[in-house]
Structures are given as structure tokens and as C-alpha cells.
Write an enzyme that holds these catalytic residues in place. Sequence first.
Site, PDB file in Angstrom:
ATOM      1  N   GLU A 292       0.861  -1.196   0.000  1.00  0.00           N
ATOM      2  CA  GLU A 292       0.000   0.000   0.000  1.00  0.00           C
ATOM      3  C   GLU A 292       0.887   1.231   0.000  1.00  0.00           C
ATOM      4  O   GLU A 292       1.066   1.895   1.018  1.00  0.00           O
ATOM      5  CB  GLU A 292      -0.944   0.033   1.217  1.00  0.00           C
ATOM      6  CG  GLU A 292      -1.962   1.171   1.138  1.00  0.00           C
ATOM      7  CD  GLU A 292      -2.658   1.481   2.457  1.00  0.00           C
ATOM      8  OE1 GLU A 292      -2.775   2.680   2.781  1.00  0.00           O
ATOM      9  OE2 GLU A 292      -3.062   0.533   3.144  1.00  0.00           O
TER      10      GLU A 292
ATOM     11  N   HIS B  61      -9.538   1.337   0.185  1.00  0.00           N
ATOM     12  CA  HIS B  61      -8.703   2.282   0.932  1.00  0.00           C
ATOM     13  C   HIS B  61      -9.568   3.445   1.419  1.00  0.00           C
ATOM     14  O   HIS B  61     -10.553   3.811   0.780  1.00  0.00           O
ATOM     15  CB  HIS B  61      -7.596   2.801   0.000  1.00  0.00           C
ATOM     16  CG  HIS B  61      -6.591   3.680   0.651  1.00  0.00           C
ATOM     17  ND1 HIS B  61      -6.763   5.046   0.764  1.00  0.00           N
ATOM     18  CD2 HIS B  61      -5.395   3.395   1.225  1.00  0.00           C
ATOM     19  CE1 HIS B  61      -5.716   5.569   1.375  1.00  0.00           C
ATOM     20  NE2 HIS B  61      -4.880   4.600   1.670  1.00  0.00           N
TER      21      HIS B  61
ATOM     22  N   ASP C 200       2.540   2.081   3.880  1.00  0.00           N
ATOM     23  CA  ASP C 200       1.749   3.304   3.707  1.00  0.00           C
ATOM     24  C   ASP C 200       2.675   4.489   3.432  1.00  0.00           C
ATOM     25  O   ASP C 200       2.505   5.585   3.955  1.00  0.00           O
ATOM     26  CB  ASP C 200       0.852   3.578   4.903  1.00  0.00           C
ATOM     27  CG  ASP C 200      -0.379   4.411   4.531  1.00  0.00           C
ATOM     28  OD1 ASP C 200      -0.508   4.789   3.361  1.00  0.00           O
ATOM     29  OD2 ASP C 200      -1.201   4.681   5.430  1.00  0.00           O
TER      30      ASP C 200
END
Length: 321
Positions: free
Chosen positions: A8, A163, A284
Site C-alpha cells: 500500500e 482504501h 503506507d
Amino acid sequence: MMRIVAVEEAFSVPGAIRQEEAIRQHMAVPEAIKQEWFRRLDDLTELRLADMDANGVDVQVLSYSTPGVEVIADPAEAVAAARRINNHLAKAIAAHPTRFAGFATLPLQDPKAAVVELRRAVTELGFKGVLHNDHVRGHYLDEPQFRPVWAELERLGVTLYLHPAVVPADNWHVFDGYPVLVGPSWGWTATTGAHALRLIYGGVFDEFPRASVMLGHMGELLPFQMARLDSRYDQVPAEHRVQHLPSYYLRNNVYVTTSGVMSHAALLGAVHAVGVDRVLFSIDYPFESSAEAVGFLRSAPYAPADLASIAHGNAERILRL
């Protein structure tokens, strides 16, 4: 050293979404932090590869940051923006094929066009799935108009990473006066997790049993709620029931990633709830520290084989890297 795949990891394309700059300006984050994020989001080589090399990250699976095409009102504009973003990403991956893979952006304002773009992104551009930022201007993906997209996801055998969206579908009164609650500390988890539950209770996975979603932030905490979801299920009216208990879908149609939750206690709980073969590492980037995330991963209390599954093996299998 253990191979690491992070799934991600955000990027942006300057000017691809004309609403983006105005939305960025209103984000409740200190300006210096925002500017560093934006500098790293817009970069797809120099800063990113240096960060990966410094921290032992072999592959980033790239996806378009929020705000994304979900904020665009005009479906035709959304289609054009999605194609531009996907083409931009495909060029970056082609330049660094051993370091990058990608999730497609879809113009879900026009589900028929989204199916066409999904097919192009997977079969022509080589993308590994889709990432979508929560709602579609207040619409959710359990709604009937999105069934053709789920059918194509299932046919292609690729996942949809659900998301959070920086622009909420609505404003919750409980957050009034507490902007810290609206975003990643709580609001995003609550809304994205609820969206995933809509998919379950809306029968998406009964109709498309081989379809799947990925949920970041330790599954938006749903693995820790499984017993509660199941214990309340016998009170669901018969007309709203699905074929299995909620936990079945969380163990069979949902993948969990670690993005932004660097807690061994949470990781142990998630693995125990859904199984080690369904948990994937993510950072992230650039919103979280690669050094901290990789340190958390390397020090996790698992046998080498299980740790390797979380670090890279599950991503390689599920995304066909």
C-alpha cells in the site's frame, strides 16, 4: 536478508485531478509535513528508490493517493483521469520492473467504462489489482450498478484494495470539534470497515465467491470484531442474511495488510483471526516511516517461514508478482 514487498504505497500525478490541490490545502496536517508528503508522492524514482534501498524494501506495489478519481463529478472526466494515471504508472513500472508493481485506478462513476479500464489495466498494462478510495461520491460498491465490476474482478482473478477516502461521504456529528477523529486515527477505519461490511452483508461475495478485497490498517480492525459480528448475526432479519457467518467472508474473501499499524499485538491478533496466509506487509509510504515499518516487520515474533509469508510470499502468491 529477507525479501520485502510493500503493498500500500502511494503516488500522485501532478495535475491529473484538478480538484486535488484544493482538497490538499484543507487537510488538517501541519504544512511542513504535508509538503514533504506531496514531494514524495509526486516522485516515482529518486526519493522513493533511495528510501526503499535504505530500508531493504525490494518491491513497492504502487497505487494512486487520496484524493483520487472518486472526487470527480463528471464521469467522462473521471475516465480520462483514470487512463492518464494508469498510463503514468505503467511507464514507471516499465522503467523499474523489478522494483515496482501497480494497482489500477478505476473511474467507478461510470461502471461500464470502469470494466473496460480494468480489463486494459490488467491485461495490457500488467497491473495486479485495483485500489479504490472508499465511496464513489456517496455511493458504495455493494450497490447494483457495480456488479459488473465485481464480475470482471472475479473473472480476471485480481483483488480490490479498499482504501480510505480523504473526502468523507458525509459528516458525522460525533466528530464535531474533534478533527483528529475524522481521519486516519479513527474515522477512516470506521467508514472503510463499514464499507467492507456492506460488501459482506450486501451479498457481493455470495454472488462472486472468488472476488476479494484487501483492507489496510490491520483490516480496518475488522479481524478483532469477528466474534462480535458472528454473535449478533442470529438477530439479523432473514431477508438480510447471507450464506455464511461474517467471519467466513473475512477469512475467505478479505486480505489484511499491516499499513500504518506497527504493533506486534495487533499483528498477532490479525494473523490468529484470519490466518497467516492472508496477512501482507505494507508501509503506507510516504505517510508512514519505512524504517519503522520494516523494523516492526523484522522484529515480529514469528518463525522464519511465517514471517517470510507476511513479508513477501503472500503478496507474490495473491498478486502474482
